[in-house]
Write a protein that holds these residues in place. Structure first.
Motif, PDB file in Angstrom:
ATOM      1  N   VAL A   1       8.794  -2.534  -2.179  1.00 46.25           N
ATOM      2  CA  VAL A   1       8.472  -1.228  -2.588  1.00 46.25           C
ATOM      3  C   VAL A   1       9.373  -1.093  -3.910  1.00 46.25           C
ATOM      4  O   VAL A   1      10.644  -1.513  -4.111  1.00 46.25           O
TER       5      VAL A   1
ATOM      6  N   GLU B   1      11.030   5.884   3.866  1.00 46.95           N
ATOM      7  CA  GLU B   1       9.695   5.355   4.001  1.00 46.95           C
ATOM      8  C   GLU B   1       8.937   5.693   5.284  1.00 46.95           C
ATOM      9  O   GLU B   1       7.785   5.896   5.178  1.00 46.95           O
TER      10      GLU B   1
ATOM     11  N   ALA C   1       3.833  -1.037   5.364  1.00 44.32           N
ATOM     12  CA  ALA C   1       5.035  -1.856   5.452  1.00 44.32           C
ATOM     13  C   ALA C   1       6.091  -1.086   5.144  1.00 44.32           C
ATOM     14  O   ALA C   1       5.976  -0.336   4.143  1.00 44.32           O
TER      15      ALA C   1
ATOM     16  N   THR D   1       3.425  -3.930  -1.528  1.00 40.86           N
ATOM     17  CA  THR D   1       2.501  -2.665  -1.006  1.00 40.86           C
ATOM     18  C   THR D   1       2.214  -1.849  -2.305  1.00 40.86           C
ATOM     19  O   THR D   1       2.645  -2.203  -3.367  1.00 40.86           O
TER      20      THR D   1
ATOM     21  N   GLN E   1       8.977 -10.338   1.720  1.00 47.84           N
ATOM     22  CA  GLN E   1       8.628  -9.089   1.802  1.00 47.84           C
ATOM     23  C   GLN E   1       6.865  -8.723   1.247  1.00 47.84           C
ATOM     24  O   GLN E   1       6.574  -9.397   0.513  1.00 47.84           O
TER      25      GLN E   1
ATOM     26  N   SER F   1      10.634  -5.301   5.520  1.00 50.11           N
ATOM     27  CA  SER F   1       9.483  -5.990   5.438  1.00 50.11           C
ATOM     28  C   SER F   1       8.428  -5.444   4.103  1.00 50.11           C
ATOM     29  O   SER F   1       7.421  -5.983   3.710  1.00 50.11           O
ATOM     30  N   SER F   2       9.021  -4.589   3.424  1.00 53.53           N
ATOM     31  CA  SER F   2       8.143  -4.067   2.193  1.00 53.53           C
ATOM     32  C   SER F   2       8.681  -4.300   0.876  1.00 53.53           C
ATOM     33  O   SER F   2      10.083  -4.114   0.648  1.00 53.53           O
TER      34      SER F   2
ATOM     35  N   VAL G   1      -0.241  -2.469   2.474  1.00 53.44           N
ATOM     36  CA  VAL G   1       0.033  -3.763   2.118  1.00 53.44           C
ATOM     37  C   VAL G   1      -1.247  -4.044   1.091  1.00 53.44           C
ATOM     38  O   VAL G   1      -2.409  -3.721   1.602  1.00 53.44           O
TER      39      VAL G   1
ATOM     40  N   LEU H   1       2.676   2.810   0.307  1.00 49.52           N
ATOM     41  CA  LEU H   1       3.064   1.868   1.327  1.00 49.52           C
ATOM     42  C   LEU H   1       2.032   0.931   2.021  1.00 49.52           C
ATOM     43  O   LEU H   1       2.553   0.362   2.852  1.00 49.52           O
TER      44      LEU H   1
END
Length: 482
Positions: free
Chosen positions: A363, A381, A356, A342, A339, A360-361, A348, A346
Motif C-alpha cells: 500500500v 488497513e 490485502a 493493491t 507483497q 501482505s499488501s 489486489v 486495498l
C-alpha cells in the motif's frame, strides 16, 4: 523463468468455475484427496475467508462482526492462522522484562472469537486457487470466487478473500545466521530468547565474566531489544548493537532517537555503527559465537566480536510469496518484496474479490511511497478492509485508504519508553510518563472489550504491587538511617 521474475510473481492454481475443483480421473490410486469445508449456510450468505490472524486479519474479522448488516447479507467468516494465539507484537519485549504475562499479549483465538460468529482454523495455507482475475464477479452465476488449499488438506471455497499472512525474519542474508542467530518476531521467538537468557543467567551466576549479547540491527526492534536486555542483565551483561547506518533509528523522530541514545548510553550498550555482518560462526575454543563485521566506509576497520547470544532483527519476508505454485500462468501481482500490489481501496490489482492488508499488501501513500509494515498501519488497513468488504457486498462505493500517522512509540525498559505523538510536533514523552502512556495506548488497541478489561485489571494490580514495593523500600531506607 528467471530467479528475479519468480520472486516478483506468485503463481496460483487455476480453478474451474463449475465448483468442481478436482477431476476424479486425475487422481491416481492411493493419492490423497483433499476434503471440502462445508460452510454453515452454504452459498446463502457471502463467504469471507481471511488468511492470517495478525493485526490485519483478526481486526478485519472483528470489524466485519461489528458492522450492521442487512438481513441475509451478514457474511460467514473463516479465519485461518498457523498459531492458536493472536500476538500483540509491540509488547513482546515486555515478556523478556517480566512486565507482562503471556496470556495478556498472546490470547487464544478461541477466547477472542468466543462471542462472535467467526470460525477459526489452526492451519497453514498451502496455495490459492482464485479465478476472479478472469472477470468473474457474479456470485449468482458462479459458485465461488476461488478456493484456498490448506496444509491439512482442507479446501475452503470463498466469495471474498483477505490476505493477511504476515512476514517472517530473513535469516538467510548472511552465512551462519540461520544456524547461530535468533529472530525476535513471534511468540515462539520470544520464548526461545527468554529461555536462552535464563540459561545464560544460570550459567554465569557467580561468574566474573559477563554475558555477551549482540543485536544485529538498530531499527525499532533492535533498539527495543538492546535496551530491554541491557536493563535485565545490568552489570552481569554486555550488549552490543550493530547497524549498517551511522545512526540508530534512522526513520524515527529526532526526539525518540535522542531518548533512545540516552537510555542505551546509561546502560552501557556498545554501538557498532557503520558495520554489516559478513559471516557468523561458532568459536573453536569455547561456546561463543563469532561475528565478522565489515565496515561500510573505508575509514573504519574490520572487527571480530564474540557473543553468547545473537539476536537478528534485520529484514523480513512476506509469507504470501512462500505459497506453493504449480507453474500455471495465473498470478497475483507481487512487488519485489513479495507483497501484493493493491489499489487505493486495498483490493489486489486485477482481483476484485481479494483484499490485502498488513505485510501482505504493498500500500502506498499519496506520494507513491510504500507504507511501513507496522501494527499501526495494519490496524488502520483492517478497519478500511472491513468497511470496504461491507460496501462491496452491499453494492456501495468503496473508500480509498488513507493512513493517519498517529506517531511513534517504543519501549526502552521496564519503566522507560519514548513516544512522539504526531499531533504534538516536536514533543517526546519519555521515562515513566512515556512508559505509562505507551501501555495505555496499547491497552486501548487490544482486540476485544473483554480482553481489554481483563488485561487492564491485571496491569492495575501489578502497578499497585510495584508501587507498594517501592514505598516499602523507601520507608526501609529512611528507618535504617544514614
Amino acid at each position: 523463468m528467471s530467479c528475479s521474475a519468480a520472486k516478483r510473481a506468485l503463481h496460483v492454481v487455476g480453478s474451474s468455475s463449475t465448483g468442481n475443483k478436482f477431476n476424479d480421473s486425475d487422481v491416481s490410486e492411493g493419492e490423497f484427496v483433499p476434503s471440502q469445508y462445508i460452510w454453515p449456510d452454504d452459498v446463502k450468505r457471502p463467504r469471507v475467508c481471511i488468511l492470517g490472524g495478525g493485526f490485519g486479519g483478526l481486526y478485519t474479522a472483528l470489524r466485519l462482526e461489528s458492522l450492521e448488516w442487512p438481513e441475509g447479507k451478514k457474511p460467514q467468516v473463516v479465519l485461518v492462522d498457523q498459531s492458536e494465539r493472536f500476538v500483540f507484537k509491540p509488547l513482546l519485549y515486555e515478556l523478556l522484562s517480566g512486565e507482562v504475562n503471556e496470556w495478556e499479549i498472546a490470547p487464544r483465538f478461541s477466547d477472542l472469537l468466543l462471542n462472535t460468529s467467526v470460525h477459526f482454523f489452526k492451519d497453514r495455507v498451502r496455495s490459492l486457487h482464485p479465478y476472479d482475475h478472469l472477470g468473474i464477479d457474479a456470485p449468482a452465476s458462479y459458485r465461488s470466487a476461488g478456493t484456498v488449499h490448506l496444509h491439512s488438506g482442507l479446501l475452503i471455497e470463498y466469495d471474498w478473500l483477505v490476505l493477511a499472512l504476515g512476514a517472517e525474519t530473513k535469516l538467510n542474508l548472511v552465512p551462519g545466521a540461520e544456524e547461530n542467530a535468533l529472530p525476535f518476531a513471534t511468540l515462539e521467538d520470544a520464548r526461545r530468547v527468554n529461555q536462552k537468557l535464563t540459561e545464560l543467567e544460570r550459567k554465569y551466576f557467580g561468574n566474573d565474566s559477563p554475558i555477551s549479547v549482540a543485536v544485529v540491527g538498530c531499527g525499532y526492534s533492535g533498539v527495543e531489544l538492546a535496551a530491554t536486555i541491557a536493563e535485565r542483565l545490568k552489570s552481569g551483561g554486555v550488549v552490543q548493537a550493530i547497524n549498517f547506518e551511522n545512526l540508530i533509528l534512522p526513520s524515527a523522530p529526532s526526539g525518540s532517537r535522542e531518548s533512545a541514545m540516552k537510555v542505551l548510553s546509561s546502560r552501557n550498550v556498545q554501538l557498532l555503527l557503520g558495520y554489516y555482518v559478513s559471516c557468523i560462526s561458532k568459536s573453536h575454543s569455547d561456546e561463543k559465537i563469532v561475528l565478522d563485521l565489515q565496515p561500510v566506509e573505508k575509514r573504519l576497520l574490520s572487527q571480530i566480536i564474540e557473543a553468547d547470544l545473537i539476536l537478528w532483527t534485520v529484514g523480513n519476508k512476506p509469507l504470501l510469496s512462500e505459497l506453493e505454485s504449480n507453474g500455471k500462468p495465473n498470478s497475483l501481482p507481487l512487488n519485489g518484496r513479495g507483497q501484493a500490489e493493491t489499489d487505493e481501496t486495498l483490493r489486489v490489482k486485477g482481483h476484485p474479490r481479494i483484499f490485502a492488508v498488513g505485510d501482505s499488501s504493498a500500500v502506498r501513500d499519496g506520494n507513491g511511497k510504500l507504507l511501513p509494515t507496522t501494527a499501526q498501519v495494519a490496524i488502520q488497513e483492517a478497519d478500511f478492509a472491513g468497511w470496504n468488504l461491507w460496501a462491496a457486498i452491499n453494492g456501495r462505493p468503496l473508500l480509498p485508504f488513507r493512513f493517519q500517522n498517529l506517531g511513534e512509540m517504543m519501549t526502552l525498559g521496564r519503566y522507560d519508553a519514548a513516544i512522539s505523538p504526531s499531533f504534538l510536533e516536536g514533543v517526546t514523552l519519555e521515562g515513566p510518563i512515556g512508559h505509562t502512556a505507551r501501555k495505555l495506548a496499547y491497552l486501548i488497541r487490544l482486540p476485544t472489550d473483554e480482553h481489554r478489561i481483563q488485561v487492564g485489571i491485571s496491569w492495575l494490580s501489578k502497578t499497585a504491587i510495584d508501587s507498594t514495593s517501592l514505598l516499602q523500600s523507601a520507608i526501609a531506607k529512611i528507618l535504617s538511617g544514614p
